[in-house]
Design an enzyme around this catalytic site. Sequence first.
Site, mmCIF file in Angstrom:
data_model
loop_
_atom_site.group_PDB
_atom_site.id
_atom_site.type_symbol
_atom_site.label_atom_id
_atom_site.label_comp_id
_atom_site.label_asym_id
_atom_site.label_seq_id
_atom_site.Cartn_x
_atom_site.Cartn_y
_atom_site.Cartn_z
ATOM 1 N N ASN A 39 0.875 -1.174 0.000
ATOM 2 C CA ASN A 39 0.000 0.000 0.000
ATOM 3 C C ASN A 39 0.915 1.228 0.000
ATOM 4 O O ASN A 39 1.458 1.592 1.025
ATOM 5 C CB ASN A 39 -0.887 -0.028 1.256
ATOM 6 N N LYS A 56 0.201 4.229 -0.298
ATOM 7 C CA LYS A 56 -0.417 5.439 0.261
ATOM 8 C C LYS A 56 -0.108 6.630 -0.663
ATOM 9 O O LYS A 56 -0.016 6.445 -1.889
ATOM 10 C CB LYS A 56 0.055 5.662 1.698
ATOM 11 N N GLY A 58 1.739 2.450 10.802
ATOM 12 C CA GLY A 58 2.547 3.665 10.755
ATOM 13 C C GLY A 58 3.323 3.927 12.029
ATOM 14 O O GLY A 58 3.915 4.989 12.193
ATOM 15 N N SER A 95 3.179 -2.091 10.522
ATOM 16 C CA SER A 95 4.611 -2.174 10.829
ATOM 17 C C SER A 95 5.226 -3.540 10.496
ATOM 18 O O SER A 95 6.112 -4.022 11.211
ATOM 19 C CB SER A 95 4.869 -1.823 12.308
ATOM 20 N N GLU A 155 -5.748 -4.765 10.693
ATOM 21 C CA GLU A 155 -4.732 -3.723 10.840
ATOM 22 C C GLU A 155 -4.994 -2.947 12.127
ATOM 23 O O GLU A 155 -5.739 -1.941 12.092
ATOM 24 C CB GLU A 155 -4.788 -2.765 9.655
ATOM 25 N N GLU A 196 -6.880 4.904 7.825
ATOM 26 C CA GLU A 196 -6.611 6.319 7.505
ATOM 27 C C GLU A 196 -7.807 6.938 6.780
ATOM 28 O O GLU A 196 -8.127 8.115 6.989
ATOM 29 C CB GLU A 196 -5.319 6.433 6.672
ATOM 30 N N HIS A 230 -9.649 1.429 4.841
ATOM 31 C CA HIS A 230 -8.380 1.578 5.570
ATOM 32 C C HIS A 230 -8.581 2.546 6.735
ATOM 33 O O HIS A 230 -9.345 3.516 6.624
ATOM 34 C CB HIS A 230 -7.299 2.098 4.619
#
Length: 262
Positions: free
Chosen positions: A9, A11, A173, A212, A167, A97, A95
Site C-alpha cells: 500500500n 499510500k 505507521g 509495521s 490492521e 486512515e 483503511h
Amino acid sequence: MRRKLVVGNWKMNGSIAINKALLEALIAGVRKLDNSDYVVCAPYPYLCQTQQLLQGTNIAWGAQNLCSTDNGALTGAVAPHMLVDYGCRYVIIGHSERRALFHETDDTAAARFLAAQGAGITPIFCMGESAEERDSDWTEYIVGRQLDSLIRRFGPYVLNNAVLAYEPLWAVGSDQPATPEQAQEVHTFIRKRIARCDAEVAAHVRILYGGSVTAENAEGLFRMPDIDGGLIGRASLRAEDFIPICRAADATTVQGLEALIA
Ligand code: PGA
C-alpha cells in the site's frame, strides 16, 4: 491450503521516476517466487504507469479506494469501472486512515466493498481497533462490528471474492507491530466468526495482517496458521524491504504445504 498474499500500500507516495525504479526492482526480485501472490496498490495518477510496467509479470496491481457509484457529479471521485480500465484487480476498502481522516464509516465502506465486487475487483477490507479500544478489551467488539457490517448486510458468501486485513491502528505507521501471537489471536477470532455463518467461506478467505510489517518480522507473522500474508505500508516503498517480505510469504506457503503433506 491458502496461498499467502503480500499487498503493498504505497499510500500518498511516489513519483514517475521513483515508481519506475521501484517496480523494475520488484519485477526482478519477485519473478521466481511462484508460491504466493503479490500486489501493489498505487495512487490513482500512477495506475497507468503501474499497469504498463506490471502487465505480464507475476505482480498484480490495484487502487487504494474507489467511489461506490458509477459516473456522475462527484468531483474528485473515481468510479469502479475507471479502475477496471487500468487493469486493477484489487482495491483497498475501509483503511483506518480513510476512516479517521476522510470520515468513512462502516456503511460507506460496505457500499464501496460491494461496488468493487460489482466491477469484478477484489476488495481488501480493513478492520482494526485503536490502542484505547484494545486497552479497554474492546478488540473483538470493534473488529466484530466491522466484519458484521459486511456479513449482516450481504451474507458470508461475499467473502468468497474478498480479502480481509486485520490492521490494528496502534500498529499502522508506528514501529510497534502486533506480535505474531497477538495477530493470530484476532485472526482466529475473525475466522471463527465467519465460520459461525459458513465454515467453507471461513476456511478459504485470506486474512492479511497489516501494521509495521518489516523484512525482519514478516516470516514470524506469516508462519502463524491464520495469517495469510500482509498489507504493507512503509516497507512497500523500498524494494530491499518489500522483496524479503515477498520471499517470507513464498517460503511460508511452501512450509504450510509441506506440513500438510507430512
Ligand atoms: P505500515 O502501514 O506498514 O507503514 O505500518 C500499513 C498499512 O497502513 O497498510
